[in-house]
Design an enzyme around this catalytic site. Structure first.
Site, PDB file in Angstrom:
ATOM      1  N   GLY A 210       0.804  -1.268  -0.002  1.00 32.23           N
ATOM      2  CA  GLY A 210       0.110   0.096   0.091  1.00 32.23           C
ATOM      3  C   GLY A 210       0.951   1.335   0.188  1.00 32.23           C
ATOM      4  O   GLY A 210       1.914   1.241  -0.079  1.00 32.23           O
ATOM      5  N   ASN A 211       0.210   2.363   0.259  1.00 29.13           N
ATOM      6  CA  ASN A 211       1.023   3.745   0.445  1.00 29.13           C
ATOM      7  C   ASN A 211       0.450   4.602   1.497  1.00 29.13           C
ATOM      8  O   ASN A 211      -0.617   4.229   1.952  1.00 29.13           O
ATOM      9  CB  ASN A 211       1.026   4.206  -0.879  1.00 29.13           C
ATOM     10  CG  ASN A 211      -0.431   4.773  -1.513  1.00 29.13           C
ATOM     11  OD1 ASN A 211      -1.032   5.405  -1.022  1.00 29.13           O
ATOM     12  ND2 ASN A 211      -0.857   4.100  -2.636  1.00 29.13           N
ATOM     13  N   HIS A 212       1.012   5.746   1.784  1.00 27.45           N
ATOM     14  CA  HIS A 212       0.384   6.426   3.051  1.00 27.45           C
ATOM     15  C   HIS A 212      -0.635   7.588   2.649  1.00 27.45           C
ATOM     16  O   HIS A 212      -1.061   8.230   3.668  1.00 27.45           O
ATOM     17  CB  HIS A 212       1.780   7.328   3.408  1.00 27.45           C
ATOM     18  CG  HIS A 212       2.703   6.372   4.011  1.00 27.45           C
ATOM     19  ND1 HIS A 212       2.619   5.704   4.985  1.00 27.45           N
ATOM     20  CD2 HIS A 212       4.152   6.294   3.494  1.00 27.45           C
ATOM     21  CE1 HIS A 212       3.768   5.093   5.279  1.00 27.45           C
ATOM     22  NE2 HIS A 212       4.644   5.352   4.320  1.00 27.45           N
ATOM     23  N   SER A 213      -1.249   7.209   1.329  1.00 25.17           N
ATOM     24  CA  SER A 213      -2.362   8.164   1.107  1.00 25.17           C
ATOM     25  C   SER A 213      -3.498   8.217   2.126  1.00 25.17           C
ATOM     26  O   SER A 213      -4.151   7.007   2.565  1.00 25.17           O
ATOM     27  CB  SER A 213      -2.901   8.022  -0.191  1.00 25.17           C
ATOM     28  OG  SER A 213      -4.053   8.949  -0.495  1.00 25.17           O
TER      29      SER A 213
END
Ligand code: CTP
Length: 402
Positions: A210-213
């Site tokens: 995933g990512n930090h958005s």
């Protein structure tokens, strides 16, 4: 025709010497054919009489959570739902502090907490109170909760000192309100598709890439677009921020593939599409059906490219569609953003920089540069994401109405 004609304005008056100006404000609103209902705090009654305000507004003035004579409950939810806009003028430091902290100990604060309409706050207080760190913090909290805080004016104050803290003049408040209603119709009937958040690409049944958005930027855009009268479809994935209200259609997805399908299903009829989501560029080629055991010392995952949703939208773009992308860059920012604008056939790109303090993932603020097709560029200072959303939408409105 007056933009205020038939608009339902709930005017709240707090205890401040500026309360005498409320009479002028009510008079101006009624002249513009707005329907005005009034709430006063107990303290406000010491500065201006309820009788003056009820006579001018042609409506009873409310001040108690229970109705004075028969002890009936004064329905604050109804008042909050009735209004097209709630205007708090003058807003005292005390009421601002209550609003900022969710304190609910009178009719006004109860109505504020249950209001669904835009809330416009016009502060009035002495300069020292206005400049105090606590007031500044409270004003910031009000803005972050989506309220509109009007500027204070400079001039003579109740203390006899000259400085900042005077309530904005009633004529200027009226001007602001008219503009507000013009703006709230500016995307009326337009279909806007917005994506927000970061996709999750499964590795096995329990893990993902995933990512930090946080989704905050996309949510701010969706909220502002709805406030401008747009019919918003919001496709969000794995967001941690609260979902905005007034959204026509809300779709929750997980992966880049899910987002691709949801976007393609909903993009045809959209007048404006804003891809604010952080979509994964790669996904795991073979997702394990069982949880991967740590039996080996190392693990290699083979990744394959996901579909570029925005590039596909650029290919399918119809004549009247307006397409907006985001670019997150760490180096050669402008060159890369411009390249994306061209390659994906966009009308506008919002360039985020990861190199700014207070900007990027998870923050309530951001620092962006907005670049339009043709190269016109606007560099914004560090601002709240809600303010940035407003600026982006202003450009879109201008372009689609040109
Ligand atoms: N985007 C998309 N589909 C993808 C990847 C990105 O629609 N599979 C969109 C994003 O929502 C954003 C824009 O493309 O609006 C640019 O995303 P960004 O991550 O900055 O760039 P990429 O195109 O992915 O290129 P790179 O990662 O090489 O910078």
């Amino acid at each position: 025709m007056s933009k205020l004609k038939g608009k339902k304005i709930l005017l709240a008056v707090c205890g401040s010497i500026a309360a005498y100006k409320s009479a002028i404000l009510v008079r101006l609103l009624v002249k513009e054919e707005a329907i005005v209902k009034i709430i006063m705090t107990k303290e406000a009654g010491k500065f201006i009489s309820p009788l003056s305000l009820s006579t001018l507004s042609k409506n009873p003035v409310h001040s108690e959570l229970t109705l004075d004579h028969d002890s009936l409950w004064n329905n604050h939810v109804e008042l909050g739902l009735w209004a097209d806009a709630m205007l708090v003028a003058p807003a005292s430091a005390n009421t601002i502090a209550k609003f900022a902290n969710g304190i609910c100990d009178n009719l006004l604060s109860a109505v504020y907490l249950s209001a669904r309409c835009p809330v416009i706050i016009s502060p009035a207080m002495d300069e020292d109170m206005w400049k105090h760190g606590s007031t500044k913090k409270n004003i910031e909290a009000l803005k972050q909760n989506g309220n509109i805080v009007l500027n204070v004016a400079h001039g003579e104050l109740a203390s006899g000192l000259i400085g900042e803290g005077r309530m904005m003049e009633p004529e200027n408040i009226l001007d602001y309100l008219s503009k507000h209603f013009i703006q709230s119709d500016s995307l009326s009937g337009k279909r806007i598709l917005i994506t927000a958040g970061g996709t999750h690409e499964a590795i096995d049944p329990v893990r993902f890439i995933g990512n930090h958005s946080s989704g905050k930027m996309g949510f701010a855009l969706a909220e502002q677009a709805a406030k401008h009268g747009a019919l918003v479809t919001l496709i969000h994935s794995n967001t941690s921020a609260p979902v905005p209200s007034n959204i026509k259609k809300l779709i929750s997805v997980q992966s880049a593939d899910d987002m691709y399908s949801a976007v393609m299903r909903n993009s045809k009829s959209a007048d404006v599409i804003i891809m604010a989501a952080a979509v994964a560029d790669f996904k795991v080629k073979k997702i394990s059906a069982q949880k991967i055991k740590k039996s080996e010392n190392s693990l290699t995952l083979e990744l394959e490219k996901t579909k570029d949703i925005l590039a596909e939208l650029g290919k399918r773009k119809t004549k009247n569609q307006f397409l907006v992308g985001f670019a997150l860059e760490t180096n050669d920012e402008e060159t890369n953003a411009l390249q994306k604008l061209k390659a994906k056939n966009l009308d506008l790109i919002v360039m985020n920089s990861m190199n700014e303090k207070g900007a990027g993932f998870g923050f309530d603020t951001n620092k962006v540069t907005i670049i339009q097709r043709g190269g016109k560029k606007i560099l914004l200072p560090l601002k709240l994401k809600s303010e940035i959303a407003h600026e982006i939408l202003e450009i879109i409105i201008e372009k689609i109405h040109a």
